[in-house]
Design an enzyme around this catalytic site. Structure first.
Site, short mmCIF file in Angstrom:
data_model
loop_
_atom_site.label_atom_id
_atom_site.label_comp_id
_atom_site.label_asym_id
_atom_site.label_seq_id
_atom_site.Cartn_x
_atom_site.Cartn_y
_atom_site.Cartn_z
N GLU A 164 -28.76 -32.97 41.29
CA GLU A 164 -29.84 -33.12 40.51
C GLU A 164 -31.01 -33.44 41.09
O GLU A 164 -30.80 -34.56 41.82
CB GLU A 164 -29.28 -34.09 39.29
CG GLU A 164 -27.97 -33.85 38.49
CD GLU A 164 -27.97 -34.78 37.23
OE1 GLU A 164 -28.34 -34.42 36.29
OE2 GLU A 164 -27.58 -35.70 37.54
N LYS B 125 -18.75 -40.75 26.90
CA LYS B 125 -18.25 -41.14 28.17
C LYS B 125 -18.97 -42.08 28.83
O LYS B 125 -20.17 -42.22 28.50
CB LYS B 125 -17.95 -40.06 29.17
CG LYS B 125 -19.49 -39.45 29.62
CD LYS B 125 -19.37 -39.02 31.05
CE LYS B 125 -20.21 -39.70 32.00
NZ LYS B 125 -22.01 -39.36 31.92
N LYS C 240 -27.72 -37.58 42.78
CA LYS C 240 -29.10 -37.77 42.24
C LYS C 240 -30.16 -37.65 43.25
O LYS C 240 -29.80 -38.11 44.19
CB LYS C 240 -29.12 -39.19 41.60
CG LYS C 240 -28.06 -39.36 40.57
CD LYS C 240 -28.79 -39.01 39.08
CE LYS C 240 -27.98 -39.32 37.97
NZ LYS C 240 -27.99 -38.37 36.86
N HIS D 237 -17.15 -35.12 34.14
CA HIS D 237 -17.73 -33.68 33.93
C HIS D 237 -17.01 -32.71 34.92
O HIS D 237 -16.52 -31.65 34.41
CB HIS D 237 -19.11 -33.52 34.02
CG HIS D 237 -19.98 -34.43 33.16
ND1 HIS D 237 -19.59 -34.58 31.83
CD2 HIS D 237 -20.96 -35.26 33.19
CE1 HIS D 237 -20.28 -35.49 31.06
NE2 HIS D 237 -21.17 -35.98 32.02
N HIS E 110 -19.84 -33.72 27.47
CA HIS E 110 -20.68 -32.81 26.71
C HIS E 110 -20.59 -31.59 27.57
O HIS E 110 -21.36 -30.38 27.35
CB HIS E 110 -22.10 -33.25 26.84
CG HIS E 110 -22.79 -33.48 27.93
ND1 HIS E 110 -22.68 -34.49 28.80
CD2 HIS E 110 -23.87 -32.49 28.30
CE1 HIS E 110 -23.57 -34.28 29.71
NE2 HIS E 110 -24.20 -33.04 29.46
N LYS F 157 -21.04 -27.05 27.19
CA LYS F 157 -22.19 -26.22 27.64
C LYS F 157 -21.69 -24.84 27.59
O LYS F 157 -20.54 -24.41 28.03
CB LYS F 157 -22.41 -26.63 29.22
CG LYS F 157 -23.08 -27.74 29.28
CD LYS F 157 -23.31 -28.04 30.65
CE LYS F 157 -23.99 -29.39 31.29
NZ LYS F 157 -25.12 -29.57 31.37
N ARG G 249 -28.42 -53.12 16.44
CA ARG G 249 -29.13 -54.31 16.31
C ARG G 249 -30.45 -54.69 15.82
O ARG G 249 -30.82 -55.61 15.24
CB ARG G 249 -28.78 -55.00 17.61
CG ARG G 249 -27.69 -56.18 17.61
CD ARG G 249 -27.66 -56.73 19.06
NE ARG G 249 -26.37 -57.24 19.28
CZ ARG G 249 -25.84 -58.46 18.96
NH1 ARG G 249 -26.49 -59.22 18.26
NH2 ARG G 249 -24.75 -58.63 19.00
N ASP H 82 -19.77 -41.10 36.74
CA ASP H 82 -20.52 -40.75 35.91
C ASP H 82 -20.40 -39.16 35.83
O ASP H 82 -20.61 -38.52 34.96
CB ASP H 82 -22.01 -40.92 36.47
CG ASP H 82 -23.18 -40.56 35.41
OD1 ASP H 82 -23.27 -40.70 34.43
OD2 ASP H 82 -24.09 -39.76 36.06
C1 BG6 Z 1 -24.62 -37.13 31.90
C2 BG6 Z 1 -24.89 -38.19 33.15
O1 BG6 Z 1 -23.31 -37.24 31.42
O2 BG6 Z 1 -24.85 -35.86 32.43
C3 BG6 Z 1 -26.36 -38.00 33.86
O3 BG6 Z 1 -24.77 -39.42 32.71
C4 BG6 Z 1 -26.34 -36.66 34.20
O4 BG6 Z 1 -26.32 -39.01 34.79
C5 BG6 Z 1 -26.13 -35.65 33.07
O5 BG6 Z 1 -27.74 -36.44 34.55
C6 BG6 Z 1 -26.29 -34.36 33.65
O6 BG6 Z 1 -25.99 -33.38 32.24
P1 BG6 Z 1 -27.18 -32.31 31.85
O7 BG6 Z 1 -26.44 -31.91 30.57
O8 BG6 Z 1 -28.26 -33.13 31.61
O9 BG6 Z 1 -27.34 -31.32 32.95
#
Ligand code: BG6
Length: 448
Positions: free
Chosen positions: A192, A124, A315, A216, A154, A158, A43, A211
């Site tokens: 994290e 996602k 987090k 994942h 993703h 990895k 946009r 999330d």
């Molecule tokens: C993402 C989440 O899909 O994966 C994030 O939305 C997270 O919250 C992240 O921090 C972690 O993946 P990576 O590859 O950054 O370790």
């Protein structure tokens, strides 16, 4: 490979800049996708020049030669027709958009005749619950065949996560031990140091369970628990994953017994003062969004019945820990006279640092009858490509192996649905932990 086009809807957003373009840049730098045209659409009132600068910053100078920007309402069919008209060769449409906007953009695509070879790439979270995922799947099925739908997780790109396959299925020594006969528990932890990072608009509606756990970490569970596929082609690999996830349910019928949720309060992490999650700009504290989630599952199969799989992600955790840990049962009998065998054997697969560790007991220096824990370790080398590069390679090669199949995407929501419902109803308290701490005291994890 012939000419093809990547269309990014949501081109001015954070995901595009932070992950998608750098992944694309790394892939293109390998020379594997010659003849790619890149179209960014959003946009924002950008021009080609501004977009090219964004691409050069994230991908590297000169990596993408043919690129342009289309200012558009990506939920409008006529705008989408115009964008598709600018493509050269078959197009992959990447929806780098929030789930609700993705759903509206897909509805709009129904009004067009998508050219042969079009692929749809979806980020996602895929929907916001099982029903939304099913509704989105129904729309997608009217647009293109399932093999041309790439639901991105993703973590499946990895290289350490993919290493689970090599570790388990290309070695004789671990796989025969991976069953309820020998394994006491499995933990997949992704704690994290990162806090909210200005993502309130997305995260406050998602929370840690959607999330990380529903997406994942359930994928990692599937790789840890699946039966050996005969080949790694898309059909067989995804069938074996689906088998595991179909057998995965909550450890206990009561969500209060097998889940924990918490959110961080103000604290200090790596010398930084972090505000409480509830005080972050854009957060609505009354939503009660969790920044840490723990769920315990059973994989109810002949191989795994009785073994708890504990998944957790948080987090703003101090001493962040990202690993899968397989804890073995104690030996059936330790001879009298051998002492110090206090620690169970553990296999650790680290997701950053990417490493393998095997903890076990041997007699160290000194008294030969006194055992001590030691760790054998090996570093996993980094993959050639970052996860988004790996995922995009699958898209450009028309190979959906690393994407989540439609039924699996729906099923992963159904696995966590009883917990989501109990949390909404306030049946499980929202605990607190200070940012920079190790998380709430009341945890379901067996080991810190
Ligand atoms: C993402 C989440 O899909 O994966 C994030 O939305 C997270 O919250 C992240 O921090 C972690 O993946 P990576 O590859 O950054 O370790």
């Amino acid at each position: 490979m012939t000419d093809q086009t990547l269309i990014i809807l949501g081109a001015s957003g954070d995901l595009t800049a932070r992950l998608l373009l750098p992944g694309l840049g790394a892939l293109l730098a390998t020379g594997q996708v010659p003849g790619l045209t890149l179209i960014g659409a959003a946009r924002d009132d950008w021009d080609d020049e501004q977009w090219r600068r964004r691409v050069a910053e994230s991908c590297g100078e000169g990596v993408v030669s043919r690129t342009s920007y289309q200012r558009a309402d990506v939920t409008d069919a006529e705008d989408l027709r115009r964008i598709l008209g600018a493509a050269r060769g078959p197009a992959a449409i990447f929806f780098a958009l929030p789930p609700a906007v993705t759903a509206r953009a897909c509805d709009a695509l129904l009004k067009l005749d998508l050219p042969e070879g079009t692929r749809l790439v979806l980020e996602k979270p895929f929907g916001i619950d099982g029903d939304a995922a099913a509704a989105l799947n129904a729309v997608l099925a009217r647009l293109v065949p399932e093999e041309r739908i790439h639901r991105v997780d993703h973590f499946l790109g990895k290289s350490t996560v993919l290493n689970i396959l090599g570790l388990r299925f290309a070695n004789r020594i671990f796989e025969p031990l991976l069953s309820a006969e020998h394994v006491a528990s499995v933990e997949v932890v992704f704690d994290e140091a990162l806090a909210l990072e200005n993502r309130a608009g997305y995260y406050d509606h998602a929370g840690a369970m959607a999330d990380m756990i529903q997406s994942h970490l359930l994928q990692i569970l599937a790789l840890l628990a699946m039966e050996a596929p005969g080949t790694l082609d898309a059909a067989e690999f995804r069938d074996r994953k689906a088998d595991v996830l179909r057998a995965t349910r909550l450890w206990d019928p009561s969500p209060a017994a097998c889940s924990r949720r918490a959110r961080y309060t103000a604290g200090t992490l790596d010398g930084r003062n972090l505000p409480a999650y509830a005080d972050e700009p854009g957060v609505d504290p009354s939503r009660g969004t969790e920044t840490l989630a723990e769920l315990v599952f059973t994989v109810d199969t002949w191989r795994w019945a009785g073994v708890p799989f504990r998944l957790r992600s948080g987090k703003a955790i101090g001493n962040s820990r990202k690993e899968a840990v397989i804890t073995f049962k104690r030996p059936p009998r330790i001879p009298d006279g051998l002492t110090g065998c206090d620690q169970p054997d553990r296999l650790r697969i680290g997701f950053g640092p990417d490493a393998l560790g095997l903890d076990f007991n041997i007699n160290g220096p000194g008294d030969p009858f006194q055992l001590d824990p030691v760790t054998l370790s090996a570093a996993f080398g980094p993959g050639d490509l970052p996860p988004y590069g790996e995922v995009l390679r699958g898209v450009f090669e028309n190979d959906p192996t690393l994407s989540v199949r439609g039924d699996t995407a729906e099923h992963c929501w159904r696995i966590v649905a009883p917990v989501a419902k109990a949390w909404r109803a306030g049946e499980v308290p929202l605990l607190e932990y200070a940012a920079g701490s190790a998380g709430p005291k009341d945890s379901l994890l067996a080991q810190p």
